[in-house]
Design a protein around this motif. Structure first.
Motif, PDB file in Angstrom:
ATOM      1  N   ALA A   1       1.066  -1.024  -0.019  1.00 45.73           N
ATOM      2  CA  ALA A   1      -0.136  -0.053  -0.348  1.00 45.73           C
ATOM      3  C   ALA A   1       0.684   1.118  -0.152  1.00 45.73           C
ATOM      4  O   ALA A   1       1.797   1.318   0.541  1.00 45.73           O
ATOM      5  CB  ALA A   1      -1.063   0.109   1.101  1.00 45.73           C
ATOM      6  N   ARG A   2       0.272   2.214  -0.030  1.00 46.37           N
ATOM      7  CA  ARG A   2       1.488   3.488  -0.576  1.00 46.37           C
ATOM      8  C   ARG A   2       0.300   4.868  -0.161  1.00 46.37           C
ATOM      9  O   ARG A   2      -0.740   4.534  -0.403  1.00 46.37           O
ATOM     10  CB  ARG A   2       1.765   3.110  -2.338  1.00 46.37           C
ATOM     11  CG  ARG A   2       0.613   3.550  -3.244  1.00 46.37           C
ATOM     12  CD  ARG A   2       1.468   3.515  -4.577  1.00 46.37           C
ATOM     13  NE  ARG A   2       0.823   3.769  -5.556  1.00 46.37           N
ATOM     14  CZ  ARG A   2       0.325   4.685  -6.018  1.00 46.37           C
ATOM     15  NH1 ARG A   2       0.321   5.826  -5.708  1.00 46.37           N
ATOM     16  NH2 ARG A   2      -0.939   4.264  -7.087  1.00 46.37           N
ATOM     17  N   SER A   3       1.396   5.863   0.274  1.00 48.46           N
ATOM     18  CA  SER A   3       0.280   7.274   0.535  1.00 48.46           C
ATOM     19  C   SER A   3       1.346   7.877  -0.327  1.00 48.46           C
ATOM     20  O   SER A   3       2.140   7.743  -1.105  1.00 48.46           O
ATOM     21  CB  SER A   3       0.752   7.119   1.902  1.00 48.46           C
ATOM     22  OG  SER A   3       1.590   7.813   2.273  1.00 48.46           O
ATOM     23  N   GLY A   4       0.917   9.481  -0.190  1.00 53.92           N
ATOM     24  CA  GLY A   4       1.855   9.767  -1.546  1.00 53.92           C
ATOM     25  C   GLY A   4       3.119  10.215  -0.673  1.00 53.92           C
ATOM     26  O   GLY A   4       4.196  10.677  -1.399  1.00 53.92           O
ATOM     27  N   GLN A   5       4.029   9.884   0.898  1.00 53.59           N
ATOM     28  CA  GLN A   5       4.856   9.889   0.951  1.00 53.59           C
ATOM     29  C   GLN A   5       5.503   8.708   1.262  1.00 53.59           C
ATOM     30  O   GLN A   5       7.020   9.005   1.268  1.00 53.59           O
ATOM     31  CB  GLN A   5       4.846  11.043   1.947  1.00 53.59           C
ATOM     32  CG  GLN A   5       4.872  12.119   1.747  1.00 53.59           C
ATOM     33  CD  GLN A   5       4.971  12.855   2.842  1.00 53.59           C
ATOM     34  OE1 GLN A   5       4.410  12.374   4.193  1.00 53.59           O
ATOM     35  NE2 GLN A   5       4.188  14.549   2.319  1.00 53.59           N
TER      36      GLN A   5
ATOM     37  N   PRO B   1      -1.079  -8.357  -9.472  1.00 51.38           N
ATOM     38  CA  PRO B   1      -2.433  -7.151  -9.594  1.00 51.38           C
ATOM     39  C   PRO B   1      -4.000  -7.957  -8.675  1.00 51.38           C
ATOM     40  O   PRO B   1      -4.474  -8.266  -9.886  1.00 51.38           O
ATOM     41  CB  PRO B   1      -2.457  -7.014 -10.835  1.00 51.38           C
ATOM     42  CG  PRO B   1      -2.110  -7.724 -11.345  1.00 51.38           C
ATOM     43  CD  PRO B   1      -0.801  -8.239 -10.460  1.00 51.38           C
ATOM     44  N   ARG B   2      -3.703  -7.987  -7.598  1.00 50.30           N
ATOM     45  CA  ARG B   2      -4.909  -8.200  -7.416  1.00 50.30           C
ATOM     46  C   ARG B   2      -5.330  -7.426  -5.690  1.00 50.30           C
ATOM     47  O   ARG B   2      -4.686  -6.702  -5.383  1.00 50.30           O
ATOM     48  CB  ARG B   2      -4.816  -9.336  -6.427  1.00 50.30           C
ATOM     49  CG  ARG B   2      -4.020 -10.711  -7.561  1.00 50.30           C
ATOM     50  CD  ARG B   2      -3.764 -11.789  -7.215  1.00 50.30           C
ATOM     51  NE  ARG B   2      -3.629 -12.731  -7.839  1.00 50.30           N
ATOM     52  CZ  ARG B   2      -4.054 -13.849  -8.553  1.00 50.30           C
ATOM     53  NH1 ARG B   2      -5.214 -14.004  -8.211  1.00 50.30           N
ATOM     54  NH2 ARG B   2      -3.862 -14.566  -9.069  1.00 50.30           N
TER      55      ARG B   2
ATOM     56  N   LEU C   1      -5.348   5.786   1.173  1.00 55.29           N
ATOM     57  CA  LEU C   1      -3.681   4.799   0.783  1.00 55.29           C
ATOM     58  C   LEU C   1      -4.479   4.636  -0.518  1.00 55.29           C
ATOM     59  O   LEU C   1      -5.437   4.328  -1.297  1.00 55.29           O
ATOM     60  CB  LEU C   1      -4.300   3.265   1.634  1.00 55.29           C
ATOM     61  CG  LEU C   1      -3.258   3.973   2.991  1.00 55.29           C
ATOM     62  CD1 LEU C   1      -3.305   2.542   3.616  1.00 55.29           C
ATOM     63  CD2 LEU C   1      -1.986   4.487   3.134  1.00 55.29           C
ATOM     64  N   GLN C   2      -3.795   4.343  -1.578  1.00 53.29           N
ATOM     65  CA  GLN C   2      -3.236   3.415  -2.474  1.00 53.29           C
ATOM     66  C   GLN C   2      -2.308   2.093  -2.676  1.00 53.29           C
ATOM     67  O   GLN C   2      -1.646   1.710  -2.025  1.00 53.29           O
ATOM     68  CB  GLN C   2      -3.489   4.126  -3.466  1.00 53.29           C
ATOM     69  CG  GLN C   2      -4.518   5.476  -3.609  1.00 53.29           C
ATOM     70  CD  GLN C   2      -4.038   6.778  -5.044  1.00 53.29           C
ATOM     71  OE1 GLN C   2      -3.059   6.442  -5.355  1.00 53.29           O
ATOM     72  NE2 GLN C   2      -4.693   6.863  -5.775  1.00 53.29           N
ATOM     73  N   PRO C   3      -3.631   0.698  -3.091  1.00 53.99           N
ATOM     74  CA  PRO C   3      -3.096  -0.165  -3.545  1.00 53.99           C
ATOM     75  C   PRO C   3      -1.765   0.255  -4.413  1.00 53.99           C
ATOM     76  O   PRO C   3      -1.622   0.718  -5.302  1.00 53.99           O
ATOM     77  CB  PRO C   3      -3.443  -0.956  -4.515  1.00 53.99           C
ATOM     78  CG  PRO C   3      -4.136  -0.611  -5.103  1.00 53.99           C
ATOM     79  CD  PRO C   3      -4.808   1.159  -4.026  1.00 53.99           C
ATOM     80  N   GLY C   4       0.236  -0.832  -3.959  1.00 61.83           N
ATOM     81  CA  GLY C   4       0.787  -0.728  -5.043  1.00 61.83           C
ATOM     82  C   GLY C   4       2.329   0.264  -4.243  1.00 61.83           C
ATOM     83  O   GLY C   4       2.042   0.296  -2.887  1.00 61.83           O
ATOM     84  N   ILE C   5       3.676   0.151  -4.466  1.00 64.43           N
ATOM     85  CA  ILE C   5       4.651   0.786  -4.551  1.00 64.43           C
ATOM     86  C   ILE C   5       4.350   2.055  -4.893  1.00 64.43           C
ATOM     87  O   ILE C   5       4.518   2.311  -5.986  1.00 64.43           O
ATOM     88  CB  ILE C   5       6.089  -0.270  -4.789  1.00 64.43           C
ATOM     89  CG1 ILE C   5       5.216  -1.771  -3.765  1.00 64.43           C
ATOM     90  CG2 ILE C   5       6.255   0.532  -4.251  1.00 64.43           C
ATOM     91  CD1 ILE C   5       6.227  -2.556  -4.730  1.00 64.43           C
ATOM     92  N   GLY C   6       4.706   3.133  -4.361  1.00 66.17           N
ATOM     93  CA  GLY C   6       4.603   4.159  -4.609  1.00 66.17           C
ATOM     94  C   GLY C   6       6.594   5.162  -4.738  1.00 66.17           C
ATOM     95  O   GLY C   6       7.026   3.706  -5.155  1.00 66.17           O
ATOM     96  N   ALA C   7       7.406   6.044  -4.794  1.00 65.66           N
ATOM     97  CA  ALA C   7       7.956   6.265  -5.117  1.00 65.66           C
ATOM     98  C   ALA C   7       9.393   5.991  -3.966  1.00 65.66           C
ATOM     99  O   ALA C   7       8.387   6.158  -3.206  1.00 65.66           O
ATOM    100  CB  ALA C   7       8.143   7.606  -6.199  1.00 65.66           C
ATOM    101  N   LEU C   8      10.237   5.441  -4.286  1.00 68.92           N
ATOM    102  CA  LEU C   8      11.034   4.962  -3.111  1.00 68.92           C
ATOM    103  C   LEU C   8      11.882   6.127  -3.821  1.00 68.92           C
ATOM    104  O   LEU C   8      12.448   6.424  -4.664  1.00 68.92           O
ATOM    105  CB  LEU C   8      11.056   3.978  -3.338  1.00 68.92           C
ATOM    106  CG  LEU C   8      10.271   3.074  -2.843  1.00 68.92           C
ATOM    107  CD1 LEU C   8      11.172   1.666  -3.447  1.00 68.92           C
ATOM    108  CD2 LEU C   8       9.438   2.705  -1.612  1.00 68.92           C
ATOM    109  N   GLU C   9      12.212   6.954  -2.453  1.00 70.94           N
ATOM    110  CA  GLU C   9      13.560   7.588  -1.691  1.00 70.94           C
ATOM    111  C   GLU C   9      14.606   6.499  -1.522  1.00 70.94           C
ATOM    112  O   GLU C   9      15.012   5.956  -0.687  1.00 70.94           O
ATOM    113  CB  GLU C   9      13.692   8.490  -0.763  1.00 70.94           C
ATOM    114  CG  GLU C   9      14.698   9.689  -0.283  1.00 70.94           C
ATOM    115  CD  GLU C   9      13.941  10.281   0.396  1.00 70.94           C
ATOM    116  OE1 GLU C   9      15.167  10.839   0.730  1.00 70.94           O
ATOM    117  OE2 GLU C   9      13.170  10.755   0.675  1.00 70.94           O
ATOM    118  N   ILE C  10      15.200   6.077  -2.539  1.00 66.92           N
ATOM    119  CA  ILE C  10      16.376   5.291  -1.939  1.00 66.92           C
ATOM    120  C   ILE C  10      18.083   5.212  -1.747  1.00 66.92           C
ATOM    121  O   ILE C  10      18.585   6.429  -2.509  1.00 66.92           O
ATOM    122  CB  ILE C  10      17.068   4.406  -3.508  1.00 66.92           C
ATOM    123  CG1 ILE C  10      15.123   3.766  -3.896  1.00 66.92           C
ATOM    124  CG2 ILE C  10      17.613   2.910  -3.861  1.00 66.92           C
ATOM    125  CD1 ILE C  10      15.435   3.068  -5.116  1.00 66.92           C
ATOM    126  N   PRO C  11      18.568   4.799  -0.502  1.00 72.09           N
ATOM    127  CA  PRO C  11      19.502   5.801   0.235  1.00 72.09           C
ATOM    128  C   PRO C  11      20.988   4.967  -1.167  1.00 72.09           C
ATOM    129  O   PRO C  11      20.454   4.431  -1.941  1.00 72.09           O
ATOM    130  CB  PRO C  11      19.394   4.234   1.176  1.00 72.09           C
ATOM    131  CG  PRO C  11      18.679   3.957   1.410  1.00 72.09           C
ATOM    132  CD  PRO C  11      17.781   3.738   0.160  1.00 72.09           C
TER     133      PRO C  11
END
Length: 546
Positions: A94-98, A144-145, A153-163
């Protein structure tokens, strides 16, 4: 930017003899709510190949949030400098804006307020992976289930801040399982080379084509050396991943006449010439947690310096607010904290909180006095007109519940005495509940038994329409705060301590909670919306244990 010891740079080139690599595999297929992921359990097939490649594997299937955090903590406790780290998570996300979360199988329609307790925050998982820069891979598999999710919240993976130094690979669970079992354990190949044959996977972050992810063991054929400067280039790539003066110094010490020696010296000099660098490093050395940073932002807001959010992230707004506070208090105005400044700010915030609390008690006493006086002039007599006049002025007042109960008796009596035609018209209007329906009742029964109520309903609906935009903005501001579930429960507990009757302190804001927030805002001269904003949170959490 994080600072890591030079040993991690070396670990990215060749694993020392004492290193024992670590891997974590969580395969969540069967969820209490939401559709099962058919291929999630396939990722467990990677366990044996990873163990054969020298990894100590921590694995679990169909784990709830608590169990998932427990097994992650077990792996983290054993990660040592020089280890390579593989974390494979297959299931619903699940993902939010942040932020994004990997959900435990016991997640029950989590929303933005409760998702922190329903799974693993990928930001935290990435921080763990960042302890092995150049040798850390995070694999994320999903399908996609459907998974029921609440507000925010929305399903899936949002933008990640990758170290820096961390590789993230996303894809379908079956594709991730195949890659983890077949390509990832192969020695002598870089991650970039391993992923080049997989068009069905999305790779982000650190992708070197020079550094092998797993070294070739003794006796393994190495083949001809294609590039005599391969070691130089590999060390430089690892140096760039860290991008610290110490890392550039280490490169120059290792290759004083190397391909990138001049660039390394120039970069080290440029970074050391950075304005406020020593102050930034001093603040980094404090090791402030995200909660501690939230507390600094709360104190700044309480003292009248807008940090542009209480999210635990020190961006431009927080740095500007810090600089203004430092300048006002005769500190060096560089936007970075020292321990002495943290202590001074906390002391000032404590004084300010006490002042605001005293002012609020006086204001609340005045408001309650006015509330009681108006009640004695209107609703106390028990007549319908007086009760309705009180409710219009004090919908959240001291006697609002009592007034509502008494008005309900008048409504019931009116309904019992209304003529059949009048009652039929009113029942039709109530069933629809729109402005047009109530206006239709008034047109049909201008002197009807329910005419006054119909006019009140129309006025309330008009007010709701005019306030809908303001409510949406207030709700958006509350969501943007990104407060964890623990903070929401603490706020409800604080409202209860103040006698504002918010209901259960469970982190779920219902109408009782909203009314308590409105009462708090009104007593403190804040914008009355019933939703949290920066100033409300700053005052609510002052003196609440923080």
């Amino acid at each position: 930017m994080r600072l890591f010891p030079l040993i991690f740079v070396i670990a990215g080139l060749a694993a020392p003899a004492f290193a024992e690599n670590r891997a974590l595999i969580i395969a969540n297929s069967n969820y209490r709510q939401g559709e099962d992921l058919a291929a999630a359990t396939q990722v467990l097939s990677a366990r044996a190949p990873l163990e054969a490649a020298g990894f100590k594997v921590f694995a679990g299937a169909d784990l709830g949030a608590v169990a998932a955090r427990g097994i992650l903590a077990q792996m983290l406790a054993q990660v040592a400098p020089g280890d390579r780290v593989v974390i494979l998570l297959a299931g619903h996300f699940a993902r939010s804006g942040q932020e994004s979360w990997f959900l435990g199988t016991d997640a029950l329609r989590p929303d933005l307020a409760t998702v922190g307790g329903a799974g693993l925050a990928l930001g935290d998982v990435l921080e763990i992976a960042a302890t092995a820069p150049g040798g850390a891979v995070l694999l994320l598999g999903t399908e996609p289930r459907q998974q029921p999710l609440g507000r925010g919240l929305q399903p899936g993976i949002g933008a990640l801040e990758i170290p820096q130094g961390v590789t993230v690979v996303q894809g379908d669970t079956a594709a991730i399982a195949t890659f983890a079992a077949q390509q990832l354990p192969l020695p002598g190949q870089s991650l970039k080379a391993k992923l080049s044959v997989r068009s069905d996977l999305l790779a982000q972050g650190f992708l070197s084509d020079l550094v092998p992810f797993l070294p070739i063991g003794p006796g393994t054929p190495t083949g001809p050396v294609a590039d005599p400067f391969a070691a130089d280039r590999a060390f430089w790539e690892a140096t760039q991943a860290l991008a610290t003066p110490e890392a550039y110094d280490a490169y120059v010490a290792r290759y004083p006449n190397g391909l990138y020696a001049a660039e390394a010296r120039a970069e080290a000099a440029r970074i050391r010439a950075e304005p406020g660098r020593l102050a930034r490093l001093a603040e980094d050395a404090l090791g402030l947690s995200r909660d501690q940073r939230r507390e600094v932002q709360r104190q700044l807001a309480l003292l009248g310096y807008d940090p542009n959010g209480i999210d635990g992230l020190f961006g431009r707004g927080t740095r500007t607010a810090l600089t203004a506070w430092q300048r006002a208090n005769a500190f060096e105005a560089n936007g970075y904290l020292t321990r002495a400044q943290i202590n001074e700010m906390a002391a000032q915030a404590e004084v300010r909180a006490a002042t605001l609390e005293a002012e609020a008690r006086i204001r609340q006493a005045e408001q309650e006095q006015a509330d009681r006086l108006y009640w004695s002039q209107t609703g106390a007599a028990g007549d319908e007109l007086g009760l309705r006049a009180y409710m219009r002025r004090y919908p959240d007042g001291l006697f609002a519940d009592l007034a509502a109960e008494r008005l309900a008796l008048f409504d019931a009596a009116r309904a019992a005495n209304a003529a059949a035609a009048d009652r039929a018209e009113w029942d039709r209007a109530e069933a629809v509940g729109t402005r047009e329906a109530y206006a239709g009742y008034l047109a049909a029964m201008p002197q009807g038994s329910f005419a006054d109520i119909a006019r009140e309903r129309i006025a309330a609906l008009d007010a709701a329409v005019s306030g809908e935009s303001a409510r949406a903005e207030a709700e958006a501001r509350e969501r943007a705060l990104g407060l964890p579930a623990l903070a929401l429960s603490l706020i409800e507990a604080r409202l209860g301590m103040l006698g504002l009757e918010p209901g259960a302190a469970d982190g779920n804001f219902d109408e009782e909670t909203r009314r308590a927030i409105r009462r708090f805002q009104q007593a403190r001269g804040l914008t009355v919306s019933g939703f949290l904003d920066q100033d409300t949170v700053a005052q609510l959490l002052s003196g609440a244990g923080n």
